[in-house]
Design a protein around this motif. Structure first.
Motif, PDB file in Angstrom:
ATOM      1  N   ALA A 172       0.965  -1.099  -0.040  1.00  6.21           N
ATOM      2  CA  ALA A 172       0.026  -0.019   0.234  1.00  6.21           C
ATOM      3  C   ALA A 172       0.882   1.252   0.031  1.00  6.21           C
ATOM      4  CB  ALA A 172      -0.923  -0.039   1.002  1.00  6.21           C
ATOM      5  N   PRO A 173       1.041   1.788  -1.147  1.00  3.67           N
ATOM      6  CA  PRO A 173       1.923   3.076  -1.334  1.00  3.67           C
ATOM      7  C   PRO A 173       1.796   4.081   0.003  1.00  3.67           C
ATOM      8  CG  PRO A 173       1.494   2.255  -3.418  1.00  3.67           C
ATOM      9  CD  PRO A 173       0.574   1.227  -2.502  1.00  3.67           C
ATOM     10  N   LYS A 174       0.520   4.304   0.015  1.00  2.05           N
ATOM     11  CA  LYS A 174       0.084   5.376   1.350  1.00  2.05           C
ATOM     12  C   LYS A 174       0.466   5.110   2.482  1.00  2.05           C
ATOM     13  CE  LYS A 174      -4.028   7.118  -1.535  1.00  2.05           C
ATOM     14  NZ  LYS A 174      -5.368   7.491  -1.429  1.00  2.05           N
ATOM     15  N   SER A 175       0.996   3.795   2.515  1.00  3.96           N
ATOM     16  CA  SER A 175       1.387   3.664   4.208  1.00  3.96           C
ATOM     17  C   SER A 175       2.742   3.576   4.315  1.00  3.96           C
ATOM     18  CB  SER A 175       0.855   2.078   4.492  1.00  3.96           C
ATOM     19  OG  SER A 175       1.646   1.414   3.671  1.00  3.96           O
TER      20      SER A 175
ATOM     21  N   LYS B 113       4.273   5.532  -9.319  1.00  4.62           N
ATOM     22  CA  LYS B 113       4.802   6.973  -9.766  1.00  4.62           C
ATOM     23  C   LYS B 113       4.841   7.752  -8.244  1.00  4.62           C
ATOM     24  CE  LYS B 113       2.724   7.018 -14.130  1.00  4.62           C
ATOM     25  NZ  LYS B 113       1.702   7.476 -15.211  1.00  4.62           N
ATOM     26  N   PRO B 114       5.588   8.883  -8.488  1.00  2.72           N
ATOM     27  CA  PRO B 114       5.664   9.546  -7.306  1.00  2.72           C
ATOM     28  C   PRO B 114       4.425  10.285  -6.680  1.00  2.72           C
ATOM     29  CG  PRO B 114       7.318  10.234  -8.737  1.00  2.72           C
ATOM     30  CD  PRO B 114       6.330   9.348  -9.594  1.00  2.72           C
ATOM     31  N   ASP B 115       3.405  10.413  -7.474  1.00  2.00           N
ATOM     32  CA  ASP B 115       2.036  11.025  -7.013  1.00  2.00           C
ATOM     33  C   ASP B 115       1.375   9.778  -6.172  1.00  2.00           C
ATOM     34  OD1 ASP B 115       1.103   9.264  -9.057  1.00  2.00           O
ATOM     35  OD2 ASP B 115       0.220  10.686  -9.930  1.00  2.00           O
ATOM     36  N   GLU B 116       1.662   8.390  -6.380  1.00  2.00           N
ATOM     37  CA  GLU B 116       1.091   7.368  -5.534  1.00  2.00           C
ATOM     38  C   GLU B 116       1.584   7.339  -4.159  1.00  2.00           C
ATOM     39  OE1 GLU B 116       0.512   3.553  -7.600  1.00  2.00           O
ATOM     40  OE2 GLU B 116       1.668   4.668  -9.273  1.00  2.00           O
TER      41      GLU B 116
ATOM     42  N   GLY C 113       2.537  10.633  -2.504  1.00  2.00           N
ATOM     43  CA  GLY C 113       2.140  11.777  -1.968  1.00  2.00           C
ATOM     44  C   GLY C 113       3.164  12.619  -2.702  1.00  2.00           C
ATOM     45  N   PHE C 114       4.129  12.507  -3.644  1.00  2.00           N
ATOM     46  CA  PHE C 114       4.923  13.478  -3.982  1.00  2.00           C
ATOM     47  C   PHE C 114       4.852  14.020  -5.456  1.00  2.00           C
ATOM     48  CE2 PHE C 114       7.481  10.419  -1.469  1.00  2.00           C
ATOM     49  CZ  PHE C 114       7.842  11.168  -0.504  1.00  2.00           C
ATOM     50  N   THR C 115       5.123  15.003  -5.991  1.00  2.00           N
ATOM     51  CA  THR C 115       5.134  15.646  -7.081  1.00  2.00           C
ATOM     52  C   THR C 115       6.120  15.616  -8.087  1.00  2.00           C
ATOM     53  OG1 THR C 115       6.017  17.768  -6.386  1.00  2.00           O
ATOM     54  CG2 THR C 115       3.594  17.475  -6.306  1.00  2.00           C
TER      55      THR C 115
ATOM     56  N   THR D 204      13.836   6.150  -5.770  1.00  2.00           N
ATOM     57  CA  THR D 204      13.811   5.654  -6.924  1.00  2.00           C
ATOM     58  C   THR D 204      12.219   5.172  -7.186  1.00  2.00           C
ATOM     59  OG1 THR D 204      16.134   5.714  -7.632  1.00  2.00           O
ATOM     60  CG2 THR D 204      14.416   4.448  -9.052  1.00  2.00           C
ATOM     61  N   PHE D 205      11.413   5.903  -8.237  1.00  2.00           N
ATOM     62  CA  PHE D 205      10.236   5.425  -8.405  1.00  2.00           C
ATOM     63  C   PHE D 205      10.345   4.342  -9.760  1.00  2.00           C
ATOM     64  CE2 PHE D 205       9.826   9.159  -6.201  1.00  2.00           C
ATOM     65  CZ  PHE D 205       8.676   8.793  -5.348  1.00  2.00           C
TER      66      PHE D 205
END
Length: 323
Positions: free
Chosen positions: A107-110, A130-133, A135-137, A144-145
């Motif tokens: 779970a990326p958000k965790s 990806k970074p947005d998953e 919380g990054f822009t 590394t993503f």
């Protein structure tokens, strides 16, 4: 939940071995070199789980290759439990045992706290997505993503089917789309790209039904039912190997041949079917090549773990009978 698609189980069914050349960790700026000199050459590998044969094989490949490059490997098994994954990673990063981490996040958000912990320790980390998953822009220091371009995969799948329909069916055909299940990572983007590309490449093709597929045996039964209602069905566009192989099996059982079948997956049986002319084209994610670039990137990042990590894309390859 972001995962490396269910087709990991098909695409990685064969043993996977890393073939990356080890980067030189002595390069980089003075601050990065000082940080890197304190990092052990120990890779922490945290997949979604070790239960799927594909991920078990991936872990074995990492354990077989890393020692030959002077690295040790710690393999963790969160067993699809996001809380367990963060706990395991936090323990090994906080202890100072980790020199780099490769994470297929449940779970990326965790992962926020883990990413911050790795950055504070100067431990380079690679995560799927990806970074947005997360919380990054954009690119982030020490991270590394690595993501799958679902738009590109879907577009290629639809374009290949349209090409086959144009070449072999005069541009007109009834099409069955065997899709991935709801909730699968990238499904919405992949489906739209595939269907749009098919419409562009073969405007005369008509998708008569969309059938979610995860299991080959059930797919064969379900496609058999579709064939009964559409005896003139001539084409199948499949988002996974199970759908493509199930469709071929169903057609064989019904005593007919599907003229145009395209697949997104590319396991060994599918590739043989391409050679045999049963499948027109297979679009496959190149996970072995991705492992090469992933490991190599982490090794290089040890030289300057505070620099922004790159954003990688999992390579894709299309195989046709003539290729």
């Amino acid at each position: 939940m972001t995962v490396l698609r269910p087709l990991l189980a098909a695409a990685l069914a064969a043993p996977l071995l890393l073939t990356a050349a080890c980067g030189d960790s002595s390069s980089g700026g003075s601050s990065g070199t000082n940080t890197a000199s304190k990092l052990p050459k120990t890779l922490v590998f945290s997949p979604l789980s070790l239960a799927p044969p594909a991920l078990k094989g991936l872990s074995e490949g990492v354990k077989a290759y890393a020692p030959s490059q002077g690295w040790e490997v710690i393999v963790q098994d969160p067993n699809f439990d996001a809380t367990k994954q963060t706990q395991q990673l936090n323990e090994v990063i906080s202890s100072g045992r980790a020199g780099a981490a490769w994470v297929l996040a449940v779970a990326p958000k965790s992962m926020g706290q883990i990413l911050k912990a790795a950055q504070s320790k100067g431990v380079p980390i690679l995560v799927n997505g990806k970074p947005d998953e997360y919380g990054f822009t954009g690119p982030q220091p020490g991270i590394t993503f690595d993501y799958i371009d679902y738009d590109a995969g879907g577009k290629e799948l639809g374009s290949q089917l349209g090409k086959c329909i144009t070449e072999k069916l005069g541009g007109t055909a009834k099409v069955l789309y065997t899709s991935s299940q709801e909730g699968t990572a990238g499904k919405e983007a992949f489906d739209k790209a595939a269907l749009d590309a098919l419409k562009t490449a073969a405007p005369g093709a008509t998708v008569v039904q969309t059938l979610p597929v995860t299991d080959r045996a059930k797919a064969q039964t379900d496609v058999g039912n579709v064939l009964q209602g559409n005896p003139d069905l001539a084409a199948v566009m499949s988002a996974n190997d199970e759908g493509a192989l199930g469709a071929i099996g169903a057609a064989g059982a019904a005593g007919k041949k599907l003229t145009c079948v395209t697949d997104f997956g590319g396991n060994d049986e599918v590739l043989q079917s391409v050679k045999d002319g049963k499948i027109y084209a297979s679009v496959a994610l190149q996970f072995q090549a991705d492992m090469t670039q992933s490991f190599d990137t982490l090794v290089k990042m040890q030289a300057d773990p505070k620099a922004n990590g790159p954003i990688l894309i999992v390579p894709q390859k299309t195989t046709t009978a003539g290729s």
